[in-house]
Design a protein around this motif. Sequence first.
Motif, PDB file in Angstrom:
ATOM      1  N   HIS A  96       0.825  -1.205   0.000  1.00 30.28           N
ATOM      2  CA  HIS A  96       0.000   0.000   0.000  1.00 30.28           C
ATOM      3  C   HIS A  96       0.862   1.260   0.000  1.00 30.28           C
ATOM      4  N   ALA A  97       1.985   1.214   0.711  1.00 26.30           N
ATOM      5  CA  ALA A  97       2.887   2.367   0.732  1.00 26.30           C
ATOM      6  C   ALA A  97       3.444   2.631  -0.662  1.00 26.30           C
ATOM      7  N   ARG A  98       3.856   1.575  -1.365  1.00 27.51           N
ATOM      8  CA  ARG A  98       4.372   1.733  -2.733  1.00 27.51           C
ATOM      9  C   ARG A  98       3.299   2.326  -3.650  1.00 27.51           C
ATOM     10  N   THR A 122      13.832   1.570  -1.688  1.00 32.28           N
ATOM     11  CA  THR A 122      12.840   1.788  -2.752  1.00 32.28           C
ATOM     12  C   THR A 122      11.630   2.579  -2.269  1.00 32.28           C
ATOM     13  N   LEU A 123      11.643   3.001  -1.018  1.00 29.73           N
ATOM     14  CA  LEU A 123      10.541   3.806  -0.470  1.00 29.73           C
ATOM     15  C   LEU A 123      11.078   5.203  -0.162  1.00 29.73           C
ATOM     16  N   ARG A 124      11.392   5.935  -1.217  1.00 31.61           N
ATOM     17  CA  ARG A 124      12.108   7.196  -1.076  1.00 31.61           C
ATOM     18  C   ARG A 124      11.241   8.329  -0.530  1.00 31.61           C
ATOM     19  N   GLN A 125       9.940   8.275  -0.705  1.00 30.11           N
ATOM     20  CA  GLN A 125       9.059   9.338  -0.226  1.00 30.11           C
ATOM     21  C   GLN A 125       8.125   8.814   0.854  1.00 30.11           C
ATOM     22  N   CYS A 126       8.677   8.074   1.765  1.00 31.01           N
ATOM     23  CA  CYS A 126       7.865   7.452   2.811  1.00 31.01           C
ATOM     24  C   CYS A 126       8.200   8.082   4.163  1.00 31.01           C
ATOM     25  N   TYR A 127       7.157   8.370   4.925  1.00 28.14           N
ATOM     26  CA  TYR A 127       7.307   8.952   6.252  1.00 28.14           C
ATOM     27  C   TYR A 127       6.625   8.052   7.276  1.00 28.14           C
ATOM     28  N   VAL A 128       7.200   8.001   8.453  1.00 30.25           N
ATOM     29  CA  VAL A 128       6.672   7.169   9.531  1.00 30.25           C
ATOM     30  C   VAL A 128       6.097   8.075  10.601  1.00 30.25           C
ATOM     31  N   LYS A 129       4.841   7.828  10.961  1.00 35.26           N
ATOM     32  CA  LYS A 129       4.170   8.624  11.991  1.00 35.26           C
ATOM     33  C   LYS A 129       3.949   7.765  13.225  1.00 35.26           C
ATOM     34  N   LYS A 130       4.456   8.230  14.352  1.00 34.58           N
ATOM     35  CA  LYS A 130       4.291   7.517  15.614  1.00 34.58           C
ATOM     36  C   LYS A 130       3.586   8.435  16.596  1.00 34.58           C
ATOM     37  N   ILE A 131       2.672   7.864  17.361  1.00 34.26           N
ATOM     38  CA  ILE A 131       1.906   8.642  18.334  1.00 34.26           C
ATOM     39  C   ILE A 131       2.159   8.099  19.729  1.00 34.26           C
ATOM     40  N   GLY A 151       0.901   9.096  23.498  1.00 30.02           N
ATOM     41  CA  GLY A 151       0.022   9.976  24.257  1.00 30.02           C
ATOM     42  C   GLY A 151      -0.681  10.947  23.325  1.00 30.02           C
ATOM     43  N   THR A 152      -0.467  12.232  23.546  1.00 29.02           N
ATOM     44  CA  THR A 152      -1.069  13.256  22.689  1.00 29.02           C
ATOM     45  C   THR A 152      -0.061  13.842  21.702  1.00 29.02           C
ATOM     46  N   LYS A 153       1.143  13.276  21.681  1.00 28.72           N
ATOM     47  CA  LYS A 153       2.206  13.809  20.837  1.00 28.72           C
ATOM     48  C   LYS A 153       2.437  12.906  19.624  1.00 28.72           C
ATOM     49  N   ALA A 154       2.437  13.500  18.447  1.00 21.17           N
ATOM     50  CA  ALA A 154       2.689  12.763  17.203  1.00 21.17           C
ATOM     51  C   ALA A 154       4.039  13.168  16.632  1.00 21.17           C
ATOM     52  N   THR A 155       4.794  12.183  16.142  1.00 23.96           N
ATOM     53  CA  THR A 155       6.107  12.424  15.548  1.00 23.96           C
ATOM     54  C   THR A 155       6.115  11.905  14.116  1.00 23.96           C
ATOM     55  N   LEU A 156       6.587  12.735  13.206  1.00 24.45           N
ATOM     56  CA  LEU A 156       6.670  12.356  11.796  1.00 24.45           C
ATOM     57  C   LEU A 156       8.136  12.384  11.375  1.00 24.45           C
ATOM     58  N   MET A 157       8.643  11.234  10.898  1.00 26.05           N
ATOM     59  CA  MET A 157      10.042  11.142  10.502  1.00 26.05           C
ATOM     60  C   MET A 157      10.156  10.488   9.134  1.00 26.05           C
ATOM     61  N   GLU A 158      11.098  10.960   8.349  1.00 22.29           N
ATOM     62  CA  GLU A 158      11.341  10.367   7.035  1.00 22.29           C
ATOM     63  C   GLU A 158      12.002   9.001   7.209  1.00 22.29           C
ATOM     64  N   LEU A 159      11.506   8.015   6.467  1.00 22.17           N
ATOM     65  CA  LEU A 159      12.026   6.653   6.593  1.00 22.17           C
ATOM     66  C   LEU A 159      13.515   6.596   6.286  1.00 22.17           C
ATOM     67  N   GLU A 160      13.961   7.326   5.281  1.00 20.51           N
ATOM     68  CA  GLU A 160      15.378   7.322   4.924  1.00 20.51           C
ATOM     69  C   GLU A 160      16.234   7.851   6.076  1.00 20.51           C
ATOM     70  N   HIS A 161      15.717   8.848   6.792  1.00 18.81           N
ATOM     71  CA  HIS A 161      16.445   9.398   7.944  1.00 18.81           C
ATOM     72  C   HIS A 161      16.576   8.346   9.043  1.00 18.81           C
ATOM     73  N   ILE A 162      15.495   7.591   9.291  1.00 21.57           N
ATOM     74  CA  ILE A 162      15.535   6.516  10.298  1.00 21.57           C
ATOM     75  C   ILE A 162      16.535   5.452   9.872  1.00 21.57           C
ATOM     76  N   SER A 163      16.492   5.094   8.585  1.00 25.11           N
ATOM     77  CA  SER A 163      17.399   4.069   8.059  1.00 25.11           C
ATOM     78  C   SER A 163      18.853   4.488   8.224  1.00 25.11           C
ATOM     79  N   PRO A 217       4.079  11.557  -1.601  1.00 24.65           N
ATOM     80  CA  PRO A 217       4.593  10.981  -0.353  1.00 24.65           C
ATOM     81  C   PRO A 217       3.559  10.103   0.348  1.00 24.65           C
ATOM     82  N   ALA A 218       4.069   9.071   1.041  1.00 24.75           N
ATOM     83  CA  ALA A 218       3.213   8.177   1.830  1.00 24.75           C
ATOM     84  C   ALA A 218       3.547   8.349   3.301  1.00 24.75           C
ATOM     85  N   VAL A 219       2.521   8.346   4.136  1.00 26.72           N
ATOM     86  CA  VAL A 219       2.699   8.415   5.583  1.00 26.72           C
ATOM     87  C   VAL A 219       2.141   7.129   6.182  1.00 26.72           C
ATOM     88  N   VAL A 220       2.992   6.382   6.860  1.00 28.32           N
ATOM     89  CA  VAL A 220       2.582   5.123   7.487  1.00 28.32           C
ATOM     90  C   VAL A 220       2.475   5.343   8.989  1.00 28.32           C
TER      91      VAL A 220
END
Length: 226
Positions: A37-39, A66-75, A77-89, A46-49
């Motif tokens: 689904h992300a692909r 191969t997921l160059r425009q993918c972002y990971v969203k983690k929640i 409590g009440t705080k949401a964090t959005l990070m680029e997958l390539e940055h995490i990698s 961009p895709a946000v997972v």
Amino acid sequence: MYVTSQNECWKLDSLSVELVPQLQSNQEEADTRTLLHARHVIINGPAVVHCDDTDVLILLLSHSNTLRQCYVKKIKGTKATLMELEHISNGFLTHLSPGISRHDFLQSLIGFHAFIRCDSVSAFAGKGKWKGLQFLFKNGSYVRAMMELGESWRLADETFEVLESFGCSLYGKRIEDVDLLHYELHCSKGDIVEPKKQKALPPCKFSLRLNALRANNHVVSYAAAA
């Protein structure tokens, strides 16, 4: 909204329902379908997972090349964090020991995911994937063994021996025979071991081999899936 039913995927809105052929898959795990689904989303932007699951993150990282425009969203409590997958990698890869390539490490993550725990393979009691990753970062033989999972339907004895050593390392012991490890940990807990503590013991070699075979078959099926 997208809804899956067995191998099919349907797109629903307020006016219509239509089949999406590009999202048809025989993958049974929702985690692995997330990649498909992300692909599909990335084709148009961009895709946000939404990812609060370690398994999903591990699988995303394994395909980060191969997921160059993918972002990971983690929640949390009440705080949401959005990070680029390539940055995490890239952050993960800074932990690699010399001699372990980026390509090999990322390729090993699918086998690692299956062997540590997936829908068809039992987990090592109390041993999460983050702990296993610490050993994968530092040991090239573990990386190669995880890469070898799924190369064929037959699991080589040499590969299993390395997987056994990896399993033992999760329990903090310099022992490469899981039966001996099981015996020593059992004895350290006394003659009578409570059922709850028994579950914390490592599997015996027979059970571990079955787990490794299931993991191997899982990776073969994953690679062959549509």
